[in-house]
Design a protein around this motif. Structure first.
Motif, mmCIF file in Angstrom:
data_model
loop_
_atom_site.group_PDB
_atom_site.id
_atom_site.type_symbol
_atom_site.label_atom_id
_atom_site.label_comp_id
_atom_site.label_asym_id
_atom_site.label_seq_id
_atom_site.Cartn_x
_atom_site.Cartn_y
_atom_site.Cartn_z
ATOM 1 N N LEU A 38 -9.094 61.940 0.767
ATOM 2 C CA LEU A 38 -9.750 62.567 -0.383
ATOM 3 C C LEU A 38 -10.549 63.800 0.028
ATOM 4 N N ALA A 39 -11.154 63.745 1.222
ATOM 5 C CA ALA A 39 -11.938 64.895 1.685
ATOM 6 C C ALA A 39 -11.028 66.061 2.068
ATOM 7 N N TRP A 42 -9.351 67.559 -1.103
ATOM 8 C CA TRP A 42 -10.325 67.524 -2.189
ATOM 9 C C TRP A 42 -9.921 68.437 -3.347
ATOM 10 N N HIS A 43 -9.258 69.553 -3.018
ATOM 11 C CA HIS A 43 -8.858 70.478 -4.079
ATOM 12 C C HIS A 43 -7.883 69.814 -5.042
ATOM 13 N N ALA A 45 -7.561 66.525 -5.500
ATOM 14 C CA ALA A 45 -8.275 65.443 -6.185
ATOM 15 C C ALA A 45 -9.171 66.000 -7.292
ATOM 16 N N TRP A 46 -9.863 67.100 -6.989
ATOM 17 C CA TRP A 46 -10.746 67.713 -7.985
ATOM 18 C C TRP A 46 -9.933 68.267 -9.155
#
Length: 533
Positions: A38-39, A42-43, A45-46
């Motif tokens: 997820l880190a 992140w783009h 996921a966001w």
């Protein structure tokens, strides 16, 4: 999270129970790996969360992960005795998912990158815990994919079906209908099938809840598949009936009801009623829930081995999920960063440039790096418009091939796309199949002498002309991989249409004449634009 009950004489704090010793390190490794995924991504996921927030169609994505966790929690007693072991095949599958994310990022396709992200999260389970445990969690893990906002590609077809059914039902009801594309007129007024009328939100909501209901209510795979099939068909038919009934309500009320916000309210009320009936009928065949049985604990003689492998099972997938960013860093070395200075094509005889384009219409292409709209005329003075939208340093907001780049928006107050198709043309001696559309002014009027245009649309990408979205995406990715860069252009040529029967054939001949005479100059201008620094 798998747990086992404590001894009867042990005290419990709330509902929290102890985690078996042989699960602690694997669970810690799994949580760390999923947090890293997820880190790192992140783009993606966001972006997925932002779609959930702004779209009613995909708002259920916020609750899907919690439902999946609850489904896992229900199986804690059966999972606890199982011994986690890494599934090595999952590491290879994770590499494939990472490659899919890389390809999706190269062509800036949100659906691909977000699907790949969810695949990585799901595959992290067998990568760390093993395939036996993954099989026990097959449905909860599969249910996570409902969080991926995919389905908009169905919208054009669903809109066509809705318009077909509504027009047919109106004619069967004895109401005369004149249809042009997705717009149609009846004696009491004008109607248009737009995105909200496609029924995609009803379909996705029904399938998501239907799959969950089938899993929880039935043990027979046959029953589950039948109910899921019903959950697909019912919202489609319900949406067609909804559209027809709304038009009928407007028609018989003199357009005083079902034409504003109440249009959507009636739609949701009707959908809720139909889906409620579907679940009530489905509940008649619910299978009794069998008691949950914990499997017999297996031997834990491999405990010393289990203390070592979770960290290896974490490190290798971690390298896999990082690899796409290393590849992107290398590919981006060939991407031009200078501002675009769009070159104007040199117009050669018998054509000449005009002071103004032949129409004020412009396509709805988003966030182009540079744009050109010029007018031309042939030796007989017949007008033609050329529109070039040039893209460089593409990303998820600025991209050449996008579903948001359309000739006319469905809610455009001035223009409407009333006919769609394709045309086989010649460009620089090669066959080219272009998108063809008839565009008309006064989209809401259906009558009057509104301006009409015939437009052809195609792309210039990786130095080649194509009209295929798929070919455009692939060639764009190849351009970045080869170091050519991500430059590309969306090109539209158009000409006004008269009311004569042969107007479209004459307009097509004029557009082809432009490509025959000026196609090479257009290609040279695009190459010159790309070559400037």
């Amino acid at each position: 999270m798998p747990v086992v009950p404590e001894h009867e004489d042990a005290r419990m704090t709330g509902s929290i129970r102890s985690i078996p010793a042989h699960w602690r390190r694997p669970l810690a490794a799994l949580v760390l790996l999923q947090a890293a995924i997820l880190a790192i991504y992140w783009h993606s996921a966001w972006g997925m969360a932002m779609i959930w927030a702004r779209s009613d169609t995909y708002a259920h994505g916020f609750v899907v992960p919690f439902i999946a966790l609850w489904l896992v929690w229900r199986q804690r007693a059966a999972l606890a005795p199982m011994v986690p072991r890494p599934g090595r095949l999952a590491w290879l599958l994770m590499a494939g998912a990472a490659a899919l994310w890389l390809v999706g990022d190269l062509v800036s396709v949100n659906a691909a990158t977000q699907l790949a992200l969810m695949m990585l999260i799901v595959l992290s389970v067998p990568a760390v815990l093993g395939w036996r445990i993954t099989r026990a969690l097959a449905f909860p893990l599969g249910f996570l994919f409902f969080a991926v906002p995919i389905g908009d590609f169905l919208m054009p077809r669903l809109m066509e079906w809705t318009a077909d059914f509504t027009v047919l039902a109106l004619r069967v009801s004895g109401i005369p209908v004149y249809r042009e594309g997705l717009q149609f007129i009846i004696p009491s007024g004008t109607w248009s099938v737009v995105e909200a009328c496609s029924g995609i939100r009803y379909l996705i909501a029904s399938v998501t809840v239907g799959c969950l209901f089938a899993y929880l209510s039935y043990h027979s795979m046959r029953k589950r598949m039948v109910f899921i099939g019903v959950a697909i068909v019912v919202p489609l038919v319900a949406n067609w009936l909804r559209a027809y009934l709304i038009v009928m309500l407007g028609h018989f009320s003199g357009n005083t009801i079902a034409t504003g916000v109440d249009h959507l309210i009636y739609g949701w009320l009707f959908f809720g009623l139909v889906i409620g009936i579907m679940f009530l009928i489905g509940a008649r065949w619910v299978d009794p829930m069998p008691p949950l049985k914990a499997s017999v604990p297996g031997s834990l003689v491999e405990a010393s081995y289990l203390n070592r492998w979770p960290w290896f099972a974490l490190s290798l997938p971690f390298v896999v999920v990082l690899a796409p960013y290393a590849v992107l860093a290398i590919m981006n070395l060939g991407t031009k960063t200078a501002p675009v200075q769009l070159a104007r094509p040199i117009v050669a005889a018998p054509w000449h440039a005009t002071a103004m384009p032949p129409s004020s219409w412009e396509p709805a292409f988003q966030n182009a790096s540079a744009e050109l709209h010029m007018g031309l005329a042939d030796a007989q003075g017949r007008p033609l418009g050329l529109l070039v939208s040039y893209y460089r340093q593409q990303n998820y907001k600025r991209k050449l091939v996008s579903s948001e780049n359309v000739l006319v928006r469905s809610l455009d107050p001035v223009w409407a796309r009333v006919a769609s198709g394709s045309a086989n043309v010649q460009m620089q001696g090669r066959a080219l199949r272009v998108d063809s559309a008839v565009i008309r002014q006064h989209a809401r009027g259906m009558v009057g002498a509104g301006e009409r245009l015939l437009a052809w649309r195609f792309y210039w990408v990786h130095g080649t002309f194509t009209a295929s979205d798929y070919a455009g995406k692939i060639r764009g990715a190849l351009g970045r991989i080869s170091g050519w860069g991500d430059d590309g252009a969306n090109i539209v040529i158009y000409t006004p249409l008269s009311d004569a029967k042969e107007a479209e054939a004459d307009a097509s001949a004029l557009l082809q004449s432009y490509l025959d005479s000026q196609g090479s100059a257009l290609a040279q201008a695009l190459r010159q634009t790309r070559g400037r620094d």
